[in-house]
Design an enzyme around this catalytic site. Structure first.
Site, PDB file in Angstrom:
ATOM      1  N   ASP A  80       0.746  -1.211  -0.016  1.00  0.00           N
ATOM      2  CA  ASP A  80      -0.043  -0.385   0.081  1.00  0.00           C
ATOM      3  C   ASP A  80       0.779   1.366   0.200  1.00  0.00           C
ATOM      4  O   ASP A  80       1.767   1.339   0.690  1.00  0.00           O
ATOM      5  CB  ASP A  80      -0.901   0.062   1.274  1.00  0.00           C
ATOM      6  N   GLU A 107     -10.375  -3.045   4.411  1.00  0.00           N
ATOM      7  CA  GLU A 107      -9.158  -2.173   4.781  1.00  0.00           C
ATOM      8  C   GLU A 107      -9.028  -0.785   3.903  1.00  0.00           C
ATOM      9  O   GLU A 107      -9.650  -0.651   2.997  1.00  0.00           O
ATOM     10  CB  GLU A 107      -7.750  -3.320   4.241  1.00  0.00           C
TER      11      GLU A 107
END
Ligand code: FRU
Length: 534
Positions: free
Chosen positions: A66, A247
């Site tokens: 990420d 998430e």
């Protein structure tokens, strides 16, 4: 070096060797971006390979997932990311760091927040605390004081894993970081509580955090005057896609025109996404400073951010001038991310994308378009127009359109053709197809023969996005050494996919099947490699 310069009697071979070493040294040094934070692990050496992106960010080595801590401050775009400096699979998770003057040319800066023992530094965000609301920045105005809000994830005897929200402070615009002594700042005693996205909420003059309760499929909102003390405001969810864990949330306000705005809440799902495996969904609605209220009817959910397989964990930059909204995502999929071809690095970011909202007959929908700055990489265009697909294709070939790294802009009127589109990165035995199926009303990407393909059904499966065409189809396609990003109808539909073709596969074909097209207007630009920028 002078003493080593070969004398008149030196052999050609020796002379070549000296030049060769100098060249090698220059290549290695030019690839070094780790000078500012130091490069303790030798991670900043860029080793080139056939899949290394030329207009996308990828770490020099190691594993990346990420994007984290996206903030524009001190004239610099900061990009932190989930990073394993010690290997090319997930582990030792730390925050890697890169900076850019323009969102296109990135310089790797090394490891900003290293994992500490068995405490991993999971995803989070960063803000510039110029008014020193936190009291951690010295005297205001505290320009260049960045506060990172991240999830610390560590073993817990009762929970297995415990996840809490913590702070780190940089008073020198990202160069050096100190962990906040009173961490954590938020602890609910949970094992799946992560990915805080913090931003300044202007109307209520305080910080707001969106953070996921992953197992509950909820986004929780908190508020704080000082980034250190947090009060819960509300929770949203479960809603939309709930098969996979939730998430990496983000909550952004987007203009609608005439001063009106709406809020978009995005959250990723670990499995069951449109393109298979992991992906992202969004909700359009309102945020009053406490509660997010969706206006998208439940029957229309989920709304997907991307219909390809490789778009995850996208978050927006804080602090952009003029309230510009730009995000970047991790260009991979948890279904196979750790099995991508081993090149010493794994993981790439998407192109940064500008966000917008568009009124459609079905309601308000998100649009994503590549940032305008990417156009600075364009070389000389090849423009072809025509009413016969084979002739358009022949003209493109004759004028040398194709290559490994390019942008295609097309306005297509399919006419009688059932399928119309392009094959990119085409070689003797491989290609990736980007097309429009007029009868099904779908944009699609097919990568079952896109090179390395033994990554399972999520990789090889057909990727489609529903799209009712009006009079013509607008397509923008960005091809890099190991990716294809498709933006249809001004970014109303996006399909992002990694591909792993042979470097020799540089062909480009325009094709139509099942009938004659009415018209095609095609422009192809080669894109120059984005060299590191400060
Ligand atoms: C999303 C994610 C986050 C977490 C991070 C760990 O891809 O699972 O929820 O913070 O990656 O690397």
């Amino acid at each position: 070096m002078a003493a080593r310069v070969p004398g008149p009697g030196a052999s050609l071979l020796r002379r070549f060797r000296t030049v060769g070493w100098l060249w090698a040294l220059a290549v290695v040094l030019s690839g070094c971006g780790g000078d500012r934070l130091g490069d303790p692990f030798g991670t900043a050496m860029v080793i080139d390979d056939p899949y290394r992106p030329q207009v996308h960010y990828a770490p020099p080595s190691g594993w990346m997932n990420d994007p984290n801590g996206l903030v524009y401050a001190g004239g610099v775009y900061h990009l932190f990311y989930q990073y394993n400096p010690f290997g090319d699979t997930w582990g030792n998770i730390s925050w890697g760091y890169a900076t850019s003057p323009d969102l296109v040319r990135w310089t790797t800066q090394g490891v900003a927040l290293p994992a500490r023992g068995d405490t991993l530094i999971f995803s989070g965000s960063a803000v510039e605390d110029a008014e020193n609301t936190s009291g951690l920045c010295g005297a205001a105005p505290a320009a260049g004081c960045l506060i990172a809000v991240y999830t610390a994830s560590f073993p817990d005897p009762d929970l297995g894993t415990r996840q809490v929200q913590s702070l780190a402070v940089s008073r020198d615009n990202g160069r050096t970081w100190t962990d906040y002594a009173q961490n954590p700042v938020l602890d609910l005693g949970l094992s799946d509580f992560r990915d805080p996205k913090v931003f300044w909420h202007r109307p209520s003059q305080r910080w707001v955090m969106a953070v996921t309760l992953s197992a509950e499929r909820q986004v929780a909102f908190f508020a704080s005057p000082d980034l250190r003390t947090w009060t819960e405001l509300s929770r949203f969810g479960p809603a939309g896609a709930t098969e996979g864990i939730w998430e990496v949330p983000d909550l952004v306000e987007l203009p609608l025109g005439d001063g009106a705005t709406r809020w978009v809440l995005k959250v990723d799902v670990g499995s069951g996404a449109a393109g298979g495996g992991s992906g992202g969904q969004y909700f359009v609605g309102d945020f009053d400073g406490r509660t997010f209220t969706p206006e998208t009817p439940p029957g229309d959910l989920p709304l997907w951010l991307d219909h390809g397989a490789d778009f995850y964990a996208a978050v927006t930059w804080n602090g952009l001038p003029n309230d510009r909204r730009v995000w970047i995502g991790w260009m991979s999929n948890w279904a196979y991310a750790e099995r991508l071809p081993p090149t010493g690095w794994r993981g790439a970011m998407t192109l940064p994308r500008t966000l917008g909202l568009r009124a459609t007959p079905a309601g308000l929908r998100l649009t994503q378009t590549p940032i305008r700055e990417i156009e600075q990489q364009r070389g000389s265009p090849v423009r072809v127009e025509g009413t016969d697909a084979a002739a358009v294709d022949a003209a493109l070939a004759e004028r040398g359109a194709g290559g490994r790294v390019l942008e295609i802009e097309a306005r297509l009127r399919p006419g009688e053709a059932e399928i119309v589109g392009f094959r990119v990165r085409e070689g003797a035995d491989e290609f990736t197809t980007v097309g429009y199926d007029r009868r099904k009303g779908e944009v699609f990407v097919h990568r079952h023969r896109a090179g390395v393909a033994d990554l399972g059904p999520v990789f090889t499966g057909f990727k489609t996005a529903p799209l009712a065409m009006r009079d013509a189809l607008d397509l923008r396609i960005f091809v890099d050494r190991s990716s294809v990003e498709v933006f249809a109808e001004g970014g109303l539909r996006v399909l992002t996919n990694r591909i792993f073709p042979d470097p020799q596969s540089t062909g480009l074909t325009f094709f139509a099947e099942g009938g004659a097209i009415e018209r095609a207007d095609v422009t192809v630009w080669p894109l120059r490699a984005a060299r590191p920028g400060r």
